[in-house]
Write a protein that holds these residues in place. Structure first.
Motif, PDB file in Angstrom:
ATOM      1  N   VAL A  30       0.848  -1.192   0.000  1.00  0.00           N
ATOM      2  CA  VAL A  30       0.000   0.000   0.000  1.00  0.00           C
ATOM      3  C   VAL A  30       0.882   1.241   0.000  1.00  0.00           C
ATOM      4  O   VAL A  30       1.574   1.531   0.975  1.00  0.00           O
ATOM      5  CB  VAL A  30      -0.947   0.025   1.221  1.00  0.00           C
ATOM      6  CG1 VAL A  30      -1.863   1.246   1.155  1.00  0.00           C
ATOM      7  CG2 VAL A  30      -1.774  -1.253   1.294  1.00  0.00           C
ATOM      8  N   MET A  31       0.866   1.951  -1.110  1.00  0.00           N
ATOM      9  CA  MET A  31       1.759   3.092  -1.324  1.00  0.00           C
ATOM     10  C   MET A  31       0.950   4.371  -1.518  1.00  0.00           C
ATOM     11  O   MET A  31       0.008   4.410  -2.318  1.00  0.00           O
ATOM     12  CB  MET A  31       2.616   2.838  -2.567  1.00  0.00           C
ATOM     13  CG  MET A  31       3.590   3.937  -2.900  1.00  0.00           C
ATOM     14  SD  MET A  31       5.022   3.915  -1.812  1.00  0.00           S
ATOM     15  CE  MET A  31       5.718   2.322  -2.218  1.00  0.00           C
ATOM     16  N   VAL A  32       1.304   5.412  -0.777  1.00  0.00           N
ATOM     17  CA  VAL A  32       0.681   6.734  -0.950  1.00  0.00           C
ATOM     18  C   VAL A  32       1.709   7.632  -1.631  1.00  0.00           C
ATOM     19  O   VAL A  32       2.816   7.817  -1.125  1.00  0.00           O
ATOM     20  CB  VAL A  32       0.255   7.340   0.395  1.00  0.00           C
ATOM     21  CG1 VAL A  32      -0.435   8.688   0.173  1.00  0.00           C
ATOM     22  CG2 VAL A  32      -0.670   6.394   1.155  1.00  0.00           C
ATOM     23  N   MET A  33       1.339   8.183  -2.774  1.00  0.00           N
ATOM     24  CA  MET A  33       2.301   8.918  -3.590  1.00  0.00           C
ATOM     25  C   MET A  33       1.723  10.243  -4.058  1.00  0.00           C
ATOM     26  O   MET A  33       0.528  10.355  -4.321  1.00  0.00           O
ATOM     27  CB  MET A  33       2.693   8.063  -4.805  1.00  0.00           C
ATOM     28  CG  MET A  33       3.848   8.617  -5.628  1.00  0.00           C
ATOM     29  SD  MET A  33       4.266   7.570  -7.064  1.00  0.00           S
ATOM     30  CE  MET A  33       4.811   6.082  -6.276  1.00  0.00           C
ATOM     31  N   SER A  34       2.564  11.244  -4.147  1.00  0.00           N
ATOM     32  CA  SER A  34       2.160  12.532  -4.693  1.00  0.00           C
ATOM     33  C   SER A  34       1.827  12.386  -6.176  1.00  0.00           C
ATOM     34  O   SER A  34       2.548  11.730  -6.926  1.00  0.00           O
ATOM     35  CB  SER A  34       3.298  13.541  -4.504  1.00  0.00           C
ATOM     36  OG  SER A  34       3.229  14.570  -5.473  1.00  0.00           O
ATOM     37  N   MET A  35       0.735  13.022  -6.605  1.00  0.00           N
ATOM     38  CA  MET A  35       0.360  13.003  -8.028  1.00  0.00           C
ATOM     39  C   MET A  35       1.484  13.516  -8.911  1.00  0.00           C
ATOM     40  O   MET A  35       1.805  12.937  -9.953  1.00  0.00           O
ATOM     41  CB  MET A  35      -0.869  13.887  -8.257  1.00  0.00           C
ATOM     42  CG  MET A  35      -2.175  13.349  -7.777  1.00  0.00           C
ATOM     43  SD  MET A  35      -3.481  14.479  -8.341  1.00  0.00           S
ATOM     44  CE  MET A  35      -4.875  13.818  -7.462  1.00  0.00           C
ATOM     45  N   ASP A  36       2.075  14.646  -8.489  1.00  0.00           N
ATOM     46  CA  ASP A  36       3.105  15.278  -9.303  1.00  0.00           C
ATOM     47  C   ASP A  36       4.329  14.385  -9.451  1.00  0.00           C
ATOM     48  O   ASP A  36       5.004  14.394 -10.487  1.00  0.00           O
ATOM     49  CB  ASP A  36       3.517  16.621  -8.691  1.00  0.00           C
ATOM     50  CG  ASP A  36       2.430  17.671  -8.832  1.00  0.00           C
ATOM     51  OD1 ASP A  36       1.616  17.531  -9.772  1.00  0.00           O
ATOM     52  OD2 ASP A  36       2.384  18.604  -8.020  1.00  0.00           O
ATOM     53  N   THR A  37       4.636  13.608  -8.419  1.00  0.00           N
ATOM     54  CA  THR A  37       5.767  12.673  -8.495  1.00  0.00           C
ATOM     55  C   THR A  37       5.434  11.501  -9.400  1.00  0.00           C
ATOM     56  O   THR A  37       6.235  11.114 -10.267  1.00  0.00           O
ATOM     57  CB  THR A  37       6.126  12.158  -7.086  1.00  0.00           C
ATOM     58  OG1 THR A  37       6.500  13.261  -6.264  1.00  0.00           O
ATOM     59  CG2 THR A  37       7.267  11.153  -7.144  1.00  0.00           C
ATOM     60  N   ALA A  38       4.267  10.933  -9.220  1.00  0.00           N
ATOM     61  CA  ALA A  38       3.894   9.700  -9.911  1.00  0.00           C
ATOM     62  C   ALA A  38       3.901   9.841 -11.428  1.00  0.00           C
ATOM     63  O   ALA A  38       4.263   8.904 -12.148  1.00  0.00           O
ATOM     64  CB  ALA A  38       2.516   9.243  -9.439  1.00  0.00           C
ATOM     65  N   LYS A  39       3.537  11.015 -11.933  1.00  0.00           N
ATOM     66  CA  LYS A  39       3.376  11.174 -13.385  1.00  0.00           C
ATOM     67  C   LYS A  39       4.707  11.345 -14.116  1.00  0.00           C
ATOM     68  O   LYS A  39       4.760  11.313 -15.351  1.00  0.00           O
ATOM     69  CB  LYS A  39       2.474  12.373 -13.673  1.00  0.00           C
ATOM     70  CG  LYS A  39       3.096  13.715 -13.339  1.00  0.00           C
ATOM     71  CD  LYS A  39       2.120  14.860 -13.551  1.00  0.00           C
ATOM     72  CE  LYS A  39       2.775  16.209 -13.228  1.00  0.00           C
ATOM     73  NZ  LYS A  39       1.817  17.325 -13.368  1.00  0.00           N
ATOM     74  N   LYS A  40       5.796  11.535 -13.367  1.00  0.00           N
ATOM     75  CA  LYS A  40       7.095  11.822 -13.983  1.00  0.00           C
ATOM     76  C   LYS A  40       8.001  10.594 -13.996  1.00  0.00           C
ATOM     77  O   LYS A  40       7.860   9.699 -13.163  1.00  0.00           O
ATOM     78  CB  LYS A  40       7.785  12.958 -13.221  1.00  0.00           C
ATOM     79  CG  LYS A  40       7.019  14.275 -13.229  1.00  0.00           C
ATOM     80  CD  LYS A  40       7.672  15.293 -12.309  1.00  0.00           C
ATOM     81  CE  LYS A  40       6.850  16.576 -12.207  1.00  0.00           C
ATOM     82  NZ  LYS A  40       7.384  17.504 -11.196  1.00  0.00           N
ATOM     83  N   SER A  41       8.947  10.585 -14.931  1.00  0.00           N
ATOM     84  CA  SER A  41       9.971   9.538 -14.943  1.00  0.00           C
ATOM     85  C   SER A  41      10.959   9.811 -13.812  1.00  0.00           C
ATOM     86  O   SER A  41      11.198  10.977 -13.464  1.00  0.00           O
ATOM     87  CB  SER A  41      10.712   9.546 -16.282  1.00  0.00           C
ATOM     88  OG  SER A  41       9.845   9.170 -17.325  1.00  0.00           O
ATOM     89  N   PRO A  42      11.563   8.768 -13.239  1.00  0.00           N
ATOM     90  CA  PRO A  42      11.386   7.331 -13.529  1.00  0.00           C
ATOM     91  C   PRO A  42      10.269   6.693 -12.721  1.00  0.00           C
ATOM     92  O   PRO A  42      10.042   5.484 -12.831  1.00  0.00           O
ATOM     93  CB  PRO A  42      12.736   6.763 -13.099  1.00  0.00           C
ATOM     94  CG  PRO A  42      13.126   7.600 -11.916  1.00  0.00           C
ATOM     95  CD  PRO A  42      12.627   8.993 -12.221  1.00  0.00           C
ATOM     96  N   HIS A  43       9.551   7.487 -11.917  1.00  0.00           N
ATOM     97  CA  HIS A  43       8.521   6.922 -11.040  1.00  0.00           C
ATOM     98  C   HIS A  43       7.381   6.311 -11.858  1.00  0.00           C
ATOM     99  O   HIS A  43       6.850   5.261 -11.519  1.00  0.00           O
ATOM    100  CB  HIS A  43       7.985   8.004 -10.108  1.00  0.00           C
ATOM    101  CG  HIS A  43       9.057   8.915  -9.576  1.00  0.00           C
ATOM    102  ND1 HIS A  43       9.961   8.511  -8.629  1.00  0.00           N
ATOM    103  CD2 HIS A  43       9.387  10.199  -9.889  1.00  0.00           C
ATOM    104  CE1 HIS A  43      10.790   9.503  -8.371  1.00  0.00           C
ATOM    105  NE2 HIS A  43      10.468  10.537  -9.126  1.00  0.00           N
TER     106      HIS A  43
END
Length: 507
Positions: free
Chosen positions: A145-158
Motif C-alpha cells: 500500500v503506497m501513498v504517492m504525490s500526483m506530481d511525483t507519480a506522473k514523472k519519470s522514472p517513477h
C-alpha cells in the motif's frame, strides 16, 4: 538481533499425539469457525470491516456509501460527498473490506503532496492498513500500500516503476485535478491498469459538463458514450429537461454523493453575504486606465493578460504593480512605456484600498477568528501589513508549506492570531473548524474553489453558524465574475445535484 522461528508448539503437539488428545479447544474452535464463516460469505451483502475497526466511529452515510460502491458499482466509483463528510474514511473502508475478503492486496493512492502524510496516518491508525509514503528511492515493488504525490507519480522514472506493478486498486484524492484530459496526470492515470478505482472529489464539475465526462471515462470508458455523442447529447442540457435527467441518471450509476443535510447530523447554518465595495475616484481612474491599455499596447491585446490586470487592480495596487513591472521588462515602445509609467505612478500614489477597508470593518465586527482568501501573494503581504497597522494580528498560509509548517501556522492561528490570510492553495488540506468567519477577498472564476474554501470551516466539528463574506467591487470585472459563478453553479446542480450555499441568494 537474531530472529528465530517459534517452535514451542511442537512439545504440546507431540504430547497430544502420544496420549491421543486432548484435541478440543473451544477458543480455537470459535476462531476457526469465524474464519471459515468469513471466507464462505457467498456475496457482498453487508460489510465485515466495520466491526473490526475499533479506532474509528463510522457514520451511517459513510458505511452506506462504501456498501453502495462495493455491491452496486463493482469498486469503480466517484466519491463526491460535500467537503468535510469523510470521503477519505469511505475510501479506507472500501479498501479494508476488499482486503478482508482477500480481493485486494496491492494499492496505489495518488494525492496532492500536502495530503500524503495525512493519508498514511489515517490508514495506519484508523484502518490498521500498513501504508507508507513514497519517497525518492522507495522500492515500490516491496510494499503493498503506497501513498504517492500526483506530481511525483506522473514523472519519470517513477511513472515507469508504477507501470511495472500490478495494482488491485487505485485511489485518487482531489480527483478534480484530472478534469483536463490533455494533462500529463490524466494520461498517466488513464494508462494505469485499474481493477478497482476510486476518484475522490467534492467538486466533480468545476467549470463545464465535459469535466464529468472525462472523470467517468477514467472509471468506465464508454459509459457516457464517446466525446462526439456526449457533446451532441449533453453539451446544451440547460435547454432540455429530459437530457438533464438522463445525464444525472447515468452519472449516478458511478457516483456516490452525500450532502450535509442528508446525513442525519445537525449542521450549523451557512450565512452567505455579498458585500459590495465602491472604488474611490482615484482607484476608479487607475482601473479605467488599465482597461485602456489594450488600445495603447499590443502586449495587452491578450484577454488573459487584461483580465489578470483588472482582477489584480480589484485586489491591491501591489499585485497590479508587480505585473506591470514585469511587462516593462519586455520589448515595448517609448509610447507604451510612458503610458505604463503613468499608471504605475498613479498606483504608487494611491493612499486608500477600499476593499481592505471593508475587510477591516468585517474583522472588527466579527470579534473572532477570521480567514481571508486572496489569489495573490502580493495582496497577502499587503493585507498582513495593513491589518498590523490597525492593531490586528495575522498569520500567512501557503499551500506549499511543509506539513510541519502547516501544522505550526494552524496552531498560531488557533492560539494567537485573529486572522489567517491564505492564498488559493490554502483551500485544500487544512481543517479549521474552530473558526467560523470566511472572507473571500478575491473571487475565483470557479465556484468549486469557493466551496473548497468554505469547506475548511464548515465541516464536522463546527459548533457555530458559518459566516461567508464575498467581496465584489461594483462596476468592475468582479461583477462579471459573480454572474459567471451563478451560471456555473447552475450547470453543477443540473448534473451532480444541489450545492450548499456559496453565493448569497438572489431576492
Amino acid at each position: 538481533m537474531i530472529i528465530e522461528r517459534f517452535s514451542n508448539w511442537r512439545e504440546g503437539f507431540t504430547e497430544r499425539l502420544e496420549h491421543d488428545g486432548p484435541w478440543d479447544s473451544w477458543t480455537l474452535y470459535k476462531m476457526s469457525y469465524e474464519t471459515e464463516k468469513m471466507n464462505l460469505i457467498p456475496d457482498f451483502s453487508g460489510l465485515q470491516a466495520p466491526k473490526l475497526l475499533t479506532n474509528i466511529q463510522l457514520l451511517p452515510h459513510q458505511v452506506e456509501a462504501a456498501q453502495t460502491v462495493i455491491e452496486k458499482m463493482n469498486g469503480k466509483a466517484i466519491l463526491a460527498d460535500e467537503v468535510g463528510l469523510g470521503k477519505t474514511i469511505e475510501a479506507g473502508l472500501i479498501m479494508k473490506e476488499y482486503m478482508i475478503r482477500g480481493i485486494v492486496k496491492k494499492v496505489l493512492i495518488l494525492v496532492p503532496a500536502s495530503l500524503q502524510n495525512q493519508w498514511v496516518t489515517e490508514l495506519n491508525v484508523r484502518f490498521f492498513i500498513p501504508a507508507i509514503a513514497y519517497r525518492k528511492n522507495t522500492p515500490i515493488e516491496h510494499y503493498d500500500v503506497m501513498v504517492m504525490s500526483m506530481d511525483t507519480a506522473k514523472k519519470s522514472p517513477h511513472r515507469e516503476k508504477i507501470y511495472e506493478q500490478n495494482y488491485d486498486m487505485i485511489i485518487i484524492d482531489e480527483a478534480h485535478k484530472l478534469k483536463n484530459h490533455k494533462t500529463q496526470i490524466y494520461e498517466f492515470v488513464q494508462s494505469l491498469k485499474k481493477k478497482f478505482c476510486l476518484l475522490l472529489t467534492a467538486t466533480p464539475i468545476q467549470n463545464d459538463v465535459f469535466e464529468i465526462f472525462y472523470l467517468v471515462s477514467l472509471l468506465k470508458p464508454g459509459h457516457l458514450g464517446n466525446y462526439e455523442t456526449f457533446q451532441a447529447s449533453f453539451s446544451a442540457t440547460k435547454n432540455s429537461i429530459d437530457g438533464e435527467k438522463y445525464l444525472k441518471e447515468l452519472v449516478n450509476q458511478v457516483m456516490v454523493r452525500n450532502r450535509r443535510q442528508d446525513t442525519g447530523i445537525e449542521w450549523k447554518t451557512r450565512k452567505v453575504h455579498t458585500i459590495p465595495v465602491r472604488f474611490t475616484e482615484e482607484e476608479r481612474r487607475v482601473y479605467d486606465m488599465i482597461g485602456e491599455l489594450k488600445t495603447v499596447s499590443s502586449i495587452f491585446s491578450s484577454s488573459f493578460t487584461m483580465v489578470t490586470l483588472l482582477k489584480e487592480m480589484c485586489s491591491s495596487k501591489e499585485a497590479t504593480y508587480l505585473t506591470l513591472n514585469k511587462m516593462m521588462q519586455k520589448g515595448i515602445s517609448n509610447e507604451e512605456k510612458e503610458y505604463i509609467d503613468m499608471i504605475m505612478d498613479k498606483l504608487a500614489n494611491l493612499e486608500v484600498n477600499s476593499k481592505a477597508e471593508k475587510v477591516l470593518e468585517i474583522v472588527k465586527n466579527a470579534d473572532d477568528k477570521v480567514i481571508i482568501f486572496t489569489e495573490y501573494r502580493a495582496t497577502q503581504a499587503f493585507l498582513q501589513w495593513y491589518l498590523h497597522s490597525q492593531g490586528i494580528s495575522s498569520v500567512l498560509f501557503n499551500g506549499k508549506f511543509s506539513k510541519s509548517k502547516r501544522d505550526w501556522v494552524r496552531q498560531l492561528f488557533r492560539e494567537r492570531d485573529q486572522v489567517l490570510i491564505a492564498t488559493e492553495s490554502g483551500g485544500e488540506g487544512i481543517n479549521l473548524q474552530f473558526c467560523h468567519h470566511v472572507i473571500n477577498y478575491d473571487l475565483p472564476w470557479n465556484p468549486m474553489k469557493l466551496e473548497q474554501r468554505i469547506g475548511r470551516v464548515h465541516r464536522l466539528g463546527q459548533e457555530e453558524d458559518v459566516h461567508i463574506y464575498n467581496l465584489a467591487i461594483e462596476n468592475t470585472i468582479e461583477q462579471k465574475i459573480l454572474d459567471l459563478l451563478e451560471s456555473k453553479i447552475d450547470v453543477f446542480e443540473k448534473v451532480v445535484g444541489d450545492l450548499d450555499d456559496i453565493l448569497a441568494r438572489k431576492a
